[in-house]
Design an enzyme around this catalytic site. Sequence first.
Site, PDB file in Angstrom:
ATOM      1  N   GLU A  59      41.157  42.176  69.323  1.00  8.91           N
ATOM      2  CA  GLU A  59      42.388  41.671  69.941  1.00  8.91           C
ATOM      3  C   GLU A  59      43.287  42.776  70.477  1.00  8.91           C
ATOM      4  OE1 GLU A  59      40.952  38.443  67.200  1.00  8.91           O
ATOM      5  OE2 GLU A  59      41.197  40.631  67.059  1.00  8.91           O
ATOM      6  N   PHE A  84      46.127  36.789  64.575  1.00  9.59           N
ATOM      7  CA  PHE A  84      45.603  37.950  65.289  1.00  9.59           C
ATOM      8  C   PHE A  84      46.383  38.231  66.567  1.00  9.59           C
ATOM      9  CE2 PHE A  84      41.563  36.085  63.383  1.00  9.59           C
ATOM     10  CZ  PHE A  84      41.678  36.847  62.229  1.00  9.59           C
TER      11      PHE A  84
END
Length: 317
Positions: A59, A84
């Site tokens: 991410e 995330f």
Amino acid sequence: MEFAKSSLLLREVNSQVLMQLAEQDGRIVLLDADLMNASAFHQFADRYPNRIFNCGIAESNMIGVAGGLSAVGMIPVAHSFACFASRRVADQIFMSGVYAGQNIKIIGTDPGACNTANGGSHMALEDIGILRSLAGTTIVDPTDETMLRSILPQIIQAPGVSYIRLYRKTNLKIYPDGTAFTLGKAHTVRMGSDVAIIAEGPVMVPEALKAAELLEDAGISARVIDLFTIKPLDAEAVTAAARETGAVLTAENHSVYNGLGSAVAEVLAERRLAVPFGRIGFRDVTGETADVPYILKKFGMDAPAIAGLAKELVALK
């Protein structure tokens, strides 16, 4: 209280609207963190295979890629689970998005109590607080399909970093088809004169409405306000609610620290609105594996808990 249901899950609506917008604007591109089935972005990939990028379970890199795409004139929409898309990538959002002055749209799915089966580690109870602290960000928690269809085009066109909390698998309908919403402006769902319940999102707005029915049975008139844009906050709506009802409580699918409740409290304090005030939300805890009704009941966030606090506040007036 029964709510209508859509034939589409919110993630499917989100993907559908993004496809419609992409057809009109060639700058729109999507990024995902190996979660295309979870996000329903696979629908977009089928139609626009050259305008979607699976960045893998990375991410931080994905947000850097989004910043680069924005720098060359694209409008990147990046998705991962809310934990995330906020905790893991906070510095990248600041450096590649906020500080660099880029135009990035981030979708964080299943925030707060919504991420049930994945457990406490995946429950983002602090994503609003993290993103709210960064300069110039826009934070939105769409309540249902009708609202998402109305505000998603506005978010895509708004400059800067935007963060959308999305409950993937809900299909509850709160608003009639065609209802229009304005980014940054609260929506009054139910009028009331004794107390204002200010809620956000597809988890807490329904609970607030159910609480208002419980309060009506007790002779208390509760106003329910959907404050779906958490930043920038509609301070005028908060001010009017406080002055007109004389008591305010917030209900959020998030920690009470630095979320909706904190933002509303700041308005009340700065404008010297001395009314009884309370907050419903997660209180200095981490999450756990359980379904949404169980979590709301355990942590004192369901309709009876909201109604109970509202009664206490009304008694203090």
